[in-house]
Enzyme design. Structure first.
Site, PDB file in Angstrom:
ATOM      1  N   GLY A 199       1.431  -1.683  -8.555  1.00 45.23           N
ATOM      2  CA  GLY A 199       1.145  -0.697  -9.599  1.00 45.23           C
ATOM      3  C   GLY A 199       0.063  -1.167 -10.557  1.00 45.23           C
ATOM      4  O   GLY A 199      -0.562  -2.211 -10.374  1.00 45.23           O
ATOM      5  N   GLY A 217      -0.791   3.179  -3.287  1.00 47.34           N
ATOM      6  CA  GLY A 217       0.624   3.007  -2.988  1.00 47.34           C
ATOM      7  C   GLY A 217       1.500   3.526  -4.114  1.00 47.34           C
ATOM      8  O   GLY A 217       1.896   4.695  -4.143  1.00 47.34           O
ATOM      9  N   ILE A 220      -5.259  -5.870  -2.056  1.00 38.71           N
ATOM     10  CA  ILE A 220      -4.264  -6.916  -1.963  1.00 38.71           C
ATOM     11  C   ILE A 220      -2.876  -6.351  -1.623  1.00 38.71           C
ATOM     12  O   ILE A 220      -2.638  -5.156  -1.821  1.00 38.71           O
ATOM     13  CB  ILE A 220      -4.124  -7.670  -3.321  1.00 38.71           C
ATOM     14  CG1 ILE A 220      -3.819  -6.698  -4.463  1.00 38.71           C
ATOM     15  CG2 ILE A 220      -5.336  -8.519  -3.621  1.00 38.71           C
ATOM     16  CD1 ILE A 220      -3.502  -7.302  -5.815  1.00 38.71           C
ATOM     17  N   CYS A 244       3.004  -9.825   3.088  1.00 34.89           N
ATOM     18  CA  CYS A 244       4.228  -9.423   2.386  1.00 34.89           C
ATOM     19  C   CYS A 244       4.855 -10.656   1.726  1.00 34.89           C
ATOM     20  O   CYS A 244       5.020 -11.686   2.377  1.00 34.89           O
ATOM     21  CB  CYS A 244       5.194  -8.793   3.392  1.00 34.89           C
ATOM     22  SG  CYS A 244       6.705  -8.260   2.633  1.00 34.89           S
TER      23      CYS A 244
HETATM   24  C1  LIG Z   1       8.119   0.019  -1.746  1.00 35.70           C
HETATM   25  C2  LIG Z   1       6.923  -0.703  -1.175  1.00 35.70           C
HETATM   26  C3  LIG Z   1       6.910  -1.035   0.171  1.00 35.70           C
HETATM   27  C4  LIG Z   1       5.797  -1.700   0.728  1.00 35.70           C
HETATM   28  N1  LIG Z   1       5.792  -1.997   2.052  1.00 35.70           N
HETATM   29  C5  LIG Z   1       4.696  -2.590   2.615  1.00 35.70           C
HETATM   30  C6  LIG Z   1       4.625  -2.825   4.009  1.00 35.70           C
HETATM   31  O1  LIG Z   1       5.533  -2.503   4.788  1.00 35.70           O
HETATM   32  N2  LIG Z   1       3.503  -3.426   4.491  1.00 35.70           N
HETATM   33  C7  LIG Z   1       2.448  -3.799   3.695  1.00 35.70           C
HETATM   34  O2  LIG Z   1       1.448  -4.326   4.197  1.00 35.70           O
HETATM   35  N3  LIG Z   1       2.486  -3.552   2.355  1.00 35.70           N
HETATM   36  C8  LIG Z   1       3.576  -2.963   1.806  1.00 35.70           C
HETATM   37  N4  LIG Z   1       3.593  -2.699   0.464  1.00 35.70           N
HETATM   38  C9  LIG Z   1       2.437  -3.085  -0.373  1.00 35.70           C
HETATM   39  C10 LIG Z   1       1.495  -1.902  -0.592  1.00 35.70           C
HETATM   40  O3  LIG Z   1       0.961  -1.445   0.624  1.00 35.70           O
HETATM   41  C11 LIG Z   1       0.337  -2.301  -1.525  1.00 35.70           C
HETATM   42  O4  LIG Z   1      -0.419  -3.343  -0.934  1.00 35.70           O
HETATM   43  C12 LIG Z   1       0.821  -2.757  -2.897  1.00 35.70           C
HETATM   44  O5  LIG Z   1       1.928  -1.997  -3.325  1.00 35.70           O
HETATM   45  C13 LIG Z   1      -0.285  -2.662  -3.951  1.00 35.70           C
HETATM   46  O6  LIG Z   1      -0.757  -1.341  -4.065  1.00 35.70           O
HETATM   47  P1  LIG Z   1      -0.225  -0.312  -5.206  1.00 35.70           P
HETATM   48  O7  LIG Z   1      -0.324  -1.031  -6.517  1.00 35.70           O
HETATM   49  O8  LIG Z   1      -1.132   0.868  -5.077  1.00 35.70           O
HETATM   50  O9  LIG Z   1       1.199   0.001  -4.861  1.00 35.70           O
HETATM   51  C14 LIG Z   1       4.696  -2.041  -0.105  1.00 35.70           C
HETATM   52  C15 LIG Z   1       4.725  -1.700  -1.463  1.00 35.70           C
HETATM   53  C16 LIG Z   1       5.811  -1.040  -2.005  1.00 35.70           C
HETATM   54  C17 LIG Z   1       5.793  -0.683  -3.476  1.00 35.70           C
END
Ligand SMILES: Cc1cc2nc3c(=O)[nH]c(=O)nc-3n(C[C@H](O)[C@H](O)[C@H](O)COP(=O)(O)O)c2cc1C
Length: 301
Positions: A214, A262, A188, A127
């Site tokens: 995204g 996500g 990632i 994170c």
């Molecule tokens: C609102 C939000 C909250 C997230 N919270 C976490 C989390 O608690 N733990 C974690 O490992 N990743 C967290 N992520 C990251 C996502 O799991 C993911 O790795 C990242 O958003 C990239 O994927 P995406 O482009 O499909 O969203 C979060 C992402 C978003 C947008």
């Protein structure tokens, strides 16, 4: 008929899609909804030892090509999460995501997730906006090795490590996970980012820094999986900007055995899993891939 079945080490999945940590996965009911919408498994919100309120608003906004967030790991703490897990694990495979400041925190949390019925734990080593946690512990290979080793000796379920792209030593960190006995690498998490308001001449997020997710991050994620696949023997799980079957196929061909979605749940809704499954099946049928396994790493050949 092609098969979408896949394995991440010893974990078998009916199809390769999972909800990514932090998106519709904080309650038993939302985890059940995700599983019923066609995901092969669901990863929980990252849970810590104590309840955490997270950062003040503004902590989330849309930008071109995705979202930025600086939620600050809001969560109810591991004790209160028991009830949510009890409800969710009855429905399907739940991967318990956890965060901590070092080996001891992670070991305690992992043991609780195992007690609650998680089929694997995912260590949030990535994170980008929580002081003392996430990428602050996950960019030091020695610390990563110590955390993964400690967790491996405290649970018998598989241990997955979720890595950050915010480093130039990603493959060294992946190797540290593997050397410590980690069962899979997830990549990632979000890219460390900032958005500034010209009118106020200040960063918009209360935390100043945030994480970009995204569509815009997909090429970074695909590259990360491709790089990791060149050095690691353990399975990989791809995440970052996946919103349709083509995105998923890119990650699989880069070397991922499964993937997580996500941000696209925000733009596409939960039907994203069903749509990806249908699209992948049609593509595999047309291009002669009988199974996900036969597609994993195809772009390296
Ligand atoms: C609102 C939000 C909250 C997230 N919270 C976490 C989390 O608690 N733990 C974690 O490992 N990743 C967290 N992520 C990251 C996502 O799991 C993911 O790795 C990242 O958003 C990239 O994927 P995406 O482009 O499909 O969203 C979060 C992402 C978003 C947008």
């Amino acid at each position: 008929m092609v098969s979408l079945k896949t394995d991440v080490g010893s974990i078998s999945l009916e199809n390769p899609g999972m909800i990514a940590s932090g998106i519709m996965d904080e309650t038993g009911k939302s985890l059940v909804r995700v599983l019923r919408s066609g995901a092969g498994a669901a990863v929980t919100k990252s849970i810590g030892l104590e309840p955490k309120p997270g950062h003040d608003n503004p902590c989330f906004m849309e930008v071109r090509g995705g979202y930025v967030n600086a939620m600050g790991l809001p969560n109810p703490g591991i004790e209160l999460f028991r009830e949510e897990m009890e409800e969710a694990v009855k429905e399907g495979k739940i991967i318990g995501s956890i965060y901590g400041a070092g080996p001891e925190d992670f070991s305690k949390l992992a043991a609780r997730m195992e007690d609650y019925g998680a089929c694997a734990v995912e260590l949030n080593l990535s994170c980008p906006h929580a002081k003392g946690y996430g990428m602050e512990v996950g960019t030091d290979p020695a610390m990563v090795k110590a955390i993964v080793s400690a967790v491996k000796s405290s649970v018998s379920i598989p241990v997955w490590a979720k890595l950050t792209p915010n480093t130039h030593i990603l493959t060294q960190i992946g190797l540290a996970v593997q050397e410590a006995g980690g069962d899979a690498v997830v990549a990632i998490n979000t890219l460390k980012a900032m958005v500034i308001s010209p009118e106020f001449a200040r960063p918009i997020m209360s935390n100043k820094f945030c994480g970009l997710s995204g569509e815009a991050v997909k090429p970074v994620g695909v590259r990360a999986i491709y790089d990791l696949a060149t050095v690691l023997d353990i399975p990989l799980v791809g995440v970052g900007g996946i919103s349709n079957w083509r995105d998923a196929a890119e990650y699989i061909m880069a070397g991922a055995s499964a993937f997580q979605v996500g941000s696209a749940v925000g733009t596409e809704g939960l039907c994203v899993f069903k749509n990806i499954n249908e699209g992948l099946s049609a593509f595999m049928e047309e291009y002669g891939y009988g199974s996900i396994r036969s597609m994993v790493g195809a772009a390296h050949e």
